[in-house]
Scaffold this motif. Sequence first.
Motif, PDB file in Angstrom:
ATOM      1  N   CYS A 141       0.725  -1.232  -0.058  1.00 48.93           N
ATOM      2  CA  CYS A 141      -0.168   0.030   0.033  1.00 48.93           C
ATOM      3  C   CYS A 141       1.101   0.939   0.067  1.00 48.93           C
ATOM      4  O   CYS A 141       1.382   1.534   1.137  1.00 48.93           O
ATOM      5  N   HIS A 142       0.844   2.161  -1.593  1.00 49.45           N
ATOM      6  CA  HIS A 142       2.188   2.510  -1.322  1.00 49.45           C
ATOM      7  C   HIS A 142       1.561   4.123  -1.740  1.00 49.45           C
ATOM      8  O   HIS A 142       0.639   4.056  -1.601  1.00 49.45           O
ATOM      9  N   GLY A 143       2.197   4.650  -1.336  1.00 46.43           N
ATOM     10  CA  GLY A 143       2.347   6.442  -1.326  1.00 46.43           C
ATOM     11  C   GLY A 143       3.277   7.002  -1.189  1.00 46.43           C
ATOM     12  O   GLY A 143       4.526   6.625  -0.075  1.00 46.43           O
ATOM     13  N   ASP A 144       3.278   8.471  -0.481  1.00 51.77           N
ATOM     14  CA  ASP A 144       4.761   9.247   0.119  1.00 51.77           C
ATOM     15  C   ASP A 144       4.148  10.234   1.534  1.00 51.77           C
ATOM     16  O   ASP A 144       3.297   9.817   1.975  1.00 51.77           O
ATOM     17  N   GLY A 145       5.373   8.962   1.993  1.00 50.12           N
ATOM     18  CA  GLY A 145       5.477   8.890   3.601  1.00 50.12           C
ATOM     19  C   GLY A 145       5.051   7.410   3.889  1.00 50.12           C
ATOM     20  O   GLY A 145       5.365   7.077   5.099  1.00 50.12           O
ATOM     21  N   ASP A 146       5.270   6.669   2.693  1.00 49.44           N
ATOM     22  CA  ASP A 146       5.369   5.106   3.601  1.00 49.44           C
ATOM     23  C   ASP A 146       6.594   4.494   3.655  1.00 49.44           C
ATOM     24  O   ASP A 146       7.144   5.008   4.016  1.00 49.44           O
ATOM     25  N   HIS A 147       6.081   3.799   4.890  1.00 54.37           N
ATOM     26  CA  HIS A 147       7.703   2.961   5.861  1.00 54.37           C
ATOM     27  C   HIS A 147       7.323   1.244   5.926  1.00 54.37           C
ATOM     28  O   HIS A 147       7.751   0.881   6.799  1.00 54.37           O
TER      29      HIS A 147
ATOM     30  N   VAL B 280      13.913  -0.352  -9.893  1.00 54.12           N
ATOM     31  CA  VAL B 280      13.850   1.517  -9.491  1.00 54.12           C
ATOM     32  C   VAL B 280      14.982   1.826  -9.109  1.00 54.12           C
ATOM     33  O   VAL B 280      15.199   2.538  -8.779  1.00 54.12           O
ATOM     34  N   ILE B 281      14.580   0.675  -7.521  1.00 53.50           N
ATOM     35  CA  ILE B 281      15.273   1.439  -6.217  1.00 53.50           C
ATOM     36  C   ILE B 281      16.738   1.256  -6.738  1.00 53.50           C
ATOM     37  O   ILE B 281      17.445   2.805  -6.139  1.00 53.50           O
ATOM     38  N   GLY B 282      17.539   0.055  -7.174  1.00 54.75           N
ATOM     39  CA  GLY B 282      19.019   0.125  -8.091  1.00 54.75           C
ATOM     40  C   GLY B 282      19.281   2.053  -8.564  1.00 54.75           C
ATOM     41  O   GLY B 282      20.501   2.801  -8.297  1.00 54.75           O
ATOM     42  N   ARG B 283      18.130   1.969  -9.692  1.00 50.91           N
ATOM     43  CA  ARG B 283      18.661   3.544 -10.541  1.00 50.91           C
ATOM     44  C   ARG B 283      18.342   4.439  -9.412  1.00 50.91           C
ATOM     45  O   ARG B 283      19.341   5.414  -9.830  1.00 50.91           O
ATOM     46  N   HIS B 284      17.298   4.546  -8.902  1.00 52.73           N
ATOM     47  CA  HIS B 284      17.789   5.933  -8.168  1.00 52.73           C
ATOM     48  C   HIS B 284      18.600   5.959  -6.699  1.00 52.73           C
ATOM     49  O   HIS B 284      19.564   7.210  -6.638  1.00 52.73           O
ATOM     50  N   LEU B 285      19.327   4.757  -6.021  1.00 55.99           N
ATOM     51  CA  LEU B 285      20.234   4.793  -5.159  1.00 55.99           C
ATOM     52  C   LEU B 285      21.362   4.423  -6.326  1.00 55.99           C
ATOM     53  O   LEU B 285      22.604   5.029  -5.578  1.00 55.99           O
ATOM     54  N   GLY B 286      21.632   4.754  -7.163  1.00 54.24           N
ATOM     55  CA  GLY B 286      22.949   4.450  -8.067  1.00 54.24           C
ATOM     56  C   GLY B 286      23.599   3.373  -7.357  1.00 54.24           C
ATOM     57  O   GLY B 286      25.284   3.315  -7.247  1.00 54.24           O
TER      58      GLY B 286
ATOM     59  N   ALA C 235       5.380   4.036 -11.312  1.00 56.54           N
ATOM     60  CA  ALA C 235       4.963   5.044 -11.077  1.00 56.54           C
ATOM     61  C   ALA C 235       5.593   5.565 -10.105  1.00 56.54           C
ATOM     62  O   ALA C 235       5.863   6.910 -10.106  1.00 56.54           O
ATOM     63  N   ASP C 236       4.959   5.687  -8.922  1.00 55.22           N
ATOM     64  CA  ASP C 236       5.226   5.930  -7.875  1.00 55.22           C
ATOM     65  C   ASP C 236       6.471   5.926  -6.544  1.00 55.22           C
ATOM     66  O   ASP C 236       7.024   7.034  -6.458  1.00 55.22           O
ATOM     67  N   LEU C 237       7.167   4.746  -7.265  1.00 52.84           N
ATOM     68  CA  LEU C 237       8.297   4.675  -6.788  1.00 52.84           C
ATOM     69  C   LEU C 237       9.363   6.302  -7.611  1.00 52.84           C
ATOM     70  O   LEU C 237      10.618   6.650  -7.227  1.00 52.84           O
ATOM     71  N   GLY C 238       8.762   5.927  -9.124  1.00 52.95           N
ATOM     72  CA  GLY C 238       9.573   6.843  -9.965  1.00 52.95           C
ATOM     73  C   GLY C 238       9.765   8.282  -9.581  1.00 52.95           C
ATOM     74  O   GLY C 238      10.675   8.956 -10.228  1.00 52.95           O
TER      75      GLY C 238
ATOM     76  N   HIS D  75      10.006  10.195  -3.502  1.00 53.78           N
ATOM     77  CA  HIS D  75       9.596  10.206  -2.322  1.00 53.78           C
ATOM     78  C   HIS D  75      10.044   9.232  -1.483  1.00 53.78           C
ATOM     79  O   HIS D  75      10.757   9.886  -0.226  1.00 53.78           O
ATOM     80  N   TYR D  76      10.877   8.032  -1.850  1.00 54.29           N
ATOM     81  CA  TYR D  76      10.668   7.295  -1.469  1.00 54.29           C
ATOM     82  C   TYR D  76      12.596   7.422  -0.747  1.00 54.29           C
ATOM     83  O   TYR D  76      13.284   6.362  -0.330  1.00 54.29           O
ATOM     84  N   PHE D  77      13.009   7.727  -1.558  1.00 53.33           N
ATOM     85  CA  PHE D  77      14.539   8.263  -1.393  1.00 53.33           C
ATOM     86  C   PHE D  77      14.842   9.552  -1.071  1.00 53.33           C
ATOM     87  O   PHE D  77      16.274   9.827  -0.862  1.00 53.33           O
ATOM     88  N   ASP D  78      13.357  10.644  -0.362  1.00 58.16           N
ATOM     89  CA  ASP D  78      14.197  11.249   0.274  1.00 58.16           C
ATOM     90  C   ASP D  78      14.679  11.138   1.381  1.00 58.16           C
ATOM     91  O   ASP D  78      15.232  11.959   1.987  1.00 58.16           O
ATOM     92  N   THR D  79      14.822  10.103   1.998  1.00 57.31           N
ATOM     93  CA  THR D  79      14.711  10.341   3.590  1.00 57.31           C
ATOM     94  C   THR D  79      15.283   8.767   3.793  1.00 57.31           C
ATOM     95  O   THR D  79      15.022   8.174   3.252  1.00 57.31           O
ATOM     96  N   GLN D  80      16.560   9.215   5.024  1.00 58.59           N
ATOM     97  CA  GLN D  80      16.238   7.328   5.294  1.00 58.59           C
ATOM     98  C   GLN D  80      15.765   6.642   5.361  1.00 58.59           C
ATOM     99  O   GLN D  80      14.281   6.768   6.175  1.00 58.59           O
ATOM    100  N   ALA D  81      14.790   5.649   4.773  1.00 54.42           N
ATOM    101  CA  ALA D  81      14.256   4.230   5.159  1.00 54.42           C
ATOM    102  C   ALA D  81      14.254   3.664   5.893  1.00 54.42           C
ATOM    103  O   ALA D  81      15.862   3.138   6.316  1.00 54.42           O
ATOM    104  N   PRO D  82      13.663   3.099   6.932  1.00 55.04           N
ATOM    105  CA  PRO D  82      14.230   1.537   7.872  1.00 55.04           C
ATOM    106  C   PRO D  82      15.330   0.472   6.939  1.00 55.04           C
ATOM    107  O   PRO D  82      14.497   0.678   6.163  1.00 55.04           O
ATOM    108  N   THR D  83      15.478  -0.416   7.856  1.00 49.90           N
ATOM    109  CA  THR D  83      15.613  -1.532   6.951  1.00 49.90           C
ATOM    110  C   THR D  83      15.541  -2.780   7.940  1.00 49.90           C
ATOM    111  O   THR D  83      15.484  -3.481   7.356  1.00 49.90           O
TER     112      THR D  83
END
Length: 307
Positions: A165-171, A238-244, A292-295, A298-306
Amino acid sequence: MRIFVTGASGWIGSAVVPELIDAGHGVVGLARSDASAAALEAAGAEVVRGTVDDLGVLRDAAAASDGVIHLAFKHDIAFSGDFQGAAEADRRAVDTIGEALAGSGRPFVIASGVAGLAPGRVATERDMPVDDGSPVSTRMATAQAVLGLAARGVRSSVVRLSPTCHGDGDHGFVATLVGIARAKGVSGYIGDGANRWPAVHRLDAARLFRLAVEAAPAGSVLHGVAEEGVAIRDVAEVIGRHLGVPVTSVAPEAAAGHFTWLGGFLGLDAPASNTLTRELLGWEPVEPGLLADLGKGHYFDTQAPTA
């Protein structure tokens, strides 16, 4: 309607509350902290203080309502290793609310999940869970008990949500996957990564909960699924592309070490359809899909939980 919402300040609940209010309903939200109470009041809801363990509070709030949406679940306890304890607490809460609504004809909507319903094929709303003795089965049995309330004069329904259930603010799962990729320096998937997860934007899910409490027939099973199945390899890319970082396969036997608790979920192939839900309630998802949401970034703006 005056609708009592548990989990009202959570990830889904914080979208459901304004969806209900904007549609003209009154909302009474369960809040276990000062911060949750303040957020609900700011959204225009009334507040009842308590937790899912406060059965008297749940009973009284349900009895005073025109309907209930139950979204609360002890996710912190569940993901710390005691899923059974969280599921048992959920069952007590559901049974209490069900008793308060019995014979009233009022709606009672709860959240469940689609994962694991039909391994190897696309799950539909007609598929029923199989009790395999696992803690997840306990929660699925709770959903079946809610459907059974239809025979006791409750307009009960179950919204089976996508694991994503994705969206801006998802943890949740996707944010955790981003955090693991950032920490490990690689964006991973299990095996060939062709396994699929259904996905739904939380705003689309919120609209489905509103439609359910307004109009779902007694005993309805609904699928909060906007996309039938998104390949996990595509998510990893998509994650790999955004994080390099490189995108790589992780062997199934190494999944638990690489992905920690997420390793037990990430390899599931759990596609699901929404055809019957759309036909029954006229629900049409309109928000961006998962990739598209990942693209959007916003999932990469802050440190996400591991974990």
